[in-house]
Motif scaffolding. Structure first.
Motif, short mmCIF file in Angstrom:
data_model
loop_
_atom_site.label_atom_id
_atom_site.label_comp_id
_atom_site.label_asym_id
_atom_site.label_seq_id
_atom_site.Cartn_x
_atom_site.Cartn_y
_atom_site.Cartn_z
N LEU A 105 57.51 59.14 82.99
CA LEU A 105 58.90 58.70 82.89
C LEU A 105 59.07 57.24 83.28
N GLU A 106 58.40 56.87 84.38
CA GLU A 106 58.51 55.49 84.83
C GLU A 106 57.85 54.54 83.84
N ARG A 109 60.21 54.06 80.98
CA ARG A 109 61.31 53.18 81.35
C ARG A 109 60.85 51.73 81.41
N GLU A 110 59.67 51.50 81.99
CA GLU A 110 59.15 50.14 82.07
C GLU A 110 58.80 49.60 80.68
N GLN A 112 60.33 50.30 77.89
CA GLN A 112 61.58 49.87 77.28
C GLN A 112 62.05 48.53 77.84
N GLY A 113 61.86 48.37 79.15
CA GLY A 113 62.22 47.09 79.76
C GLY A 113 61.37 45.94 79.23
N HIS A 259 59.75 51.06 93.66
CA HIS A 259 59.14 52.36 93.36
C HIS A 259 58.19 52.81 94.48
#
Length: 389
Positions: A105-106, A109-110, A112-113, A259
């Motif tokens: 998940l992280e 998310r990263e 996409q960033g 994190h």
């Protein structure tokens, strides 16, 4: 003169049939041994792709067997039931799946960033970060290079287009294939663990019978040494690694690192291999340094080095060497050499092999008359008493 009858001379029994029968039996034993060896080799070749899964399942089963038996006997579970094995298998699977899911998940998310950052950089360039000017050395040179190559949107677009898209696609496909393959191996590992826990008593009894028939009572001693090495390795690597990760995770949280939970899990996984936790601690310290908190970065680095030094030089050798009676050098060489030869499986295979070698060495160098081993005492007890005739 009386004639005395001479005693009848009995011709010697022809033993050639018995000799032929013994030779025929010997040939049959050799043939059966070769046939069994051939089928074992064929079986191992057939399941060679799943051997790591089977070995991991055996390792997990050996590590989980003592608490499993304790809970089963205390709560009166049926030895052949499936409820308790299913609960244990699910719990062990979740220990791996939950951190991996959080990492996935992280990472998404990263990712996409990163895509958003690349899109912004393509249109407006990448501004010079503030921490770059605060570097103790080389700040002006790096800042000038950054302004010449990354601050202009055209330069950034050219840099991004220079990446080979086809190669990136191939790398993505390879990563996807590896993820699918590793996931399949993990499923088979969990299945192996479940059936070993469910039928553990039967499998243990069968292994003891085979060991005694093949190697005698000394085979039991070797098996006990291997089991002890796996228990000691689990305690010395896995549990100590989890402790290091939990301690450093709290330190990351207090220091204000990004994190902290994920970095704590990463530290725990890295700490299971001696000296590899240094990588995780260094990454967190660098992240804090980039953020501008120099004191927090130094504290995290120094605390991490102290924890790693204490765990790798005192706690781990005591747990692993204490269960197998191996000295520290043997423990360290077995772990590092096992990882180099067998990858992650070497964390457990290496100490198991070296513990057996250490057992053989101790048996060969022991005074067998003054200090016999348990297996030797049992063999002596099994000998017939000469006083009985």
């Amino acid at each position: 003169m009386t004639d005395h009858a001479s005693p009848a001379i009995v011709p010697p029994m022809d033993r050639s049939p018995f000799r032929q029968m013994r030779e025929r039996h010997k040939v049959q034993r050799i043939a059966r041994g070769l046939l069994a060896t051939s089928f074992v080799a064929l079986g191992l070749y057939t399941v060679r792709g799943f051997l790591p899964s089977l070995i991991w399942g055996v390792i997990f089963a050996i590590a989980a067997w003592p608490p499993y038996v304790t809970i089963r006997d205390r709560w009166k579970f049926r030895p052949d039931g499936i409820t308790l094995p299913l609960l244990f298998t699910t719990a062990i699977a979740l220990i791996f799946l939950i951190p991996m899911g959080l990492f996935a998940l992280e990472a998404g998310r990263e990712a996409q960033g990163v895509l958003n950052w690349a899109d912004i950089a393509r249109h407006s360039g990448v501004p010079v970060p503030g921490w770059l000017r605060r570097l103790p050395a080389g700040a002006s040179a790096i800042t000038n290079w950054w302004q010449q190559h990354l601050q202009d949107p055209e330069d950034v677009s050219e840099l991004l287009h220079s990446f080979n898209i086809g190669r990136s696609m191939r790398m993505t496909q390879q990563v996807g294939t590896q993820v699918f393959h590793r996931g399949l191996l993990f499923i088979f590992t969990i299945l192996t663990l479940f059936f070993l826990l469910k039928d553990g008593d039967v499998v243990t009894r069968q292994c003891l019978v085979v060991s005694r028939r093949a190697f005698g009572k000394r085979g039991e001693t070797i098996a006990e040494q291997i089991v002890a090495s796996i228990h000691g390795t689990v305690a010395g690597l896995v549990l100590v690694g989890l402790g290091e990760g939990a301690l450093m995770g709290v330190a990351y949280l207090i220091a204000g690192a990004q994190h902290p939970f994920l970095f704590g899990v990463f530290t725990a996984v890295a700490a299971m291999i001696p000296f590899c936790a240094v990588i995780a601690v260094t990454l967190v310290a660098l992240a804090l340094l980039v953020k501008g908190t120099v004191i927090a970065a130094l504290v995290i680095f120094c605390l991490g080095m102290a924890v790693i030094f204490f765990a790798d030089h005192f706690v781990r050798p005591a747990l692993i060497g204490g269960s197998t009676q191996m000295p520290f050098l043997w423990v360290l060489v077995s772990i590092l050499g096992g990882v180099e030869s067998w990858s992650l499986l070497g964390l457990f295979i290496g100490p198991a092999i070296m513990s057996v070698l250490h057992l053989i060495w101790r048996n060969w160098t022991r005074d067998r008359i003054q200090d016999p081993t348990r297996a030797e005492r049992e063999e002596i007890d099994d000998l017939p008493d000469p006083s009985l005739g």
